[in-house]
Motif scaffolding. Structure first.
Motif, PDB file in Angstrom:
ATOM      1  N   ALA A   3       0.944  -1.466   0.212  1.00  0.00           N
ATOM      2  CA  ALA A   3      -0.396   0.113  -0.055  1.00  0.00           C
ATOM      3  C   ALA A   3       0.820   1.424   0.077  1.00  0.00           C
ATOM      4  N   SER A   4       0.668   2.044  -1.011  1.00  0.00           N
ATOM      5  CA  SER A   4       1.555   3.370  -1.002  1.00  0.00           C
ATOM      6  C   SER A   4       1.083   4.145  -0.452  1.00  0.00           C
ATOM      7  N   THR A   7      -2.367   7.665  -1.197  1.00  0.00           N
ATOM      8  CA  THR A   7      -3.228   6.040  -1.179  1.00  0.00           C
ATOM      9  C   THR A   7      -4.858   7.752  -1.309  1.00  0.00           C
ATOM     10  N   VAL A  14      -6.679   0.561   4.934  1.00  0.00           N
ATOM     11  CA  VAL A  14      -6.532   0.109   4.140  1.00  0.00           C
ATOM     12  C   VAL A  14      -6.047  -1.035   4.208  1.00  0.00           C
ATOM     13  N   CYS A  79      -5.488  11.556  -2.664  1.00  0.00           N
ATOM     14  CA  CYS A  79      -4.746  10.131  -2.617  1.00  0.00           C
ATOM     15  C   CYS A  79      -3.586  10.783  -2.069  1.00  0.00           C
ATOM     16  N   ASN A  82      -3.339  10.048   3.969  1.00  0.00           N
ATOM     17  CA  ASN A  82      -2.243   9.021   4.619  1.00  0.00           C
ATOM     18  C   ASN A  82      -1.537  10.168   5.094  1.00  0.00           C
TER      19      ASN A  82
END
Length: 131
Positions: A3-4, A7, A14, A79, A82
């Motif tokens: 997982a980047s 995101t 996630v 995105c 996070n």
């Protein structure tokens, strides 16, 4: 599952979907070391089994197809979950990302991408097969 950092959903959400699949967190290391540490700590707390450190992306890609369609989701606030959910990132903002999304995007552009070398990662290094 990798997982980047970039995101749509926060890394904790996630991780909740991994089930029996081991998860790895791909860290695009920010220039702010406290933010990097916070992201790693969050990944550890969420149950990720390891960190994939991206060493070669300190500037996002400018692909011709993306430029021709003005497709750069992060500049539109996409995105970045996070970052916008991170307490260290949020503490650097005068107003919350919900109140002032453009300031959050501007801060992200200032923090994204820290070129690293193996010297930045003590105890690690390229394997003999990756040289």
């Amino acid at each position: 599952m990798v997982a980047s950092t970039l995101t749509v959903d926060p890394l904790e959400e996630v991780a909740d979907e991994f089930g029996d699949t081991p998860g790895l967190f791909q860290l695009y290391t920010p220039t702010d070391r406290d933010l990097a540490a916070s992201l790693v700590h969050r990944a550890e707390q969420a149950g990720y089994k390891g960190i994939v450190v991206t060493l070669d992306t300190w500037v996002t890609g400018w692909r011709p197809r993306d430029l021709s369609t003005a497709n750069f989701p992060q500049l539109r606030g996409h995105c970045l979950a996070n970052y916008t959910s991170d307490p260290v990132f949020r503490a650097r903002l005068a107003r919350t990302p919900e109140e002032d999304p453009q300031s959050a995007v501007l801060l992200w552009t200032q923090l994204f991408g820290n070129p690293l070398t193996w010297d930045d990662l003590p105890g690690s290094g390229p394997s003999p097969t990756s040289r």
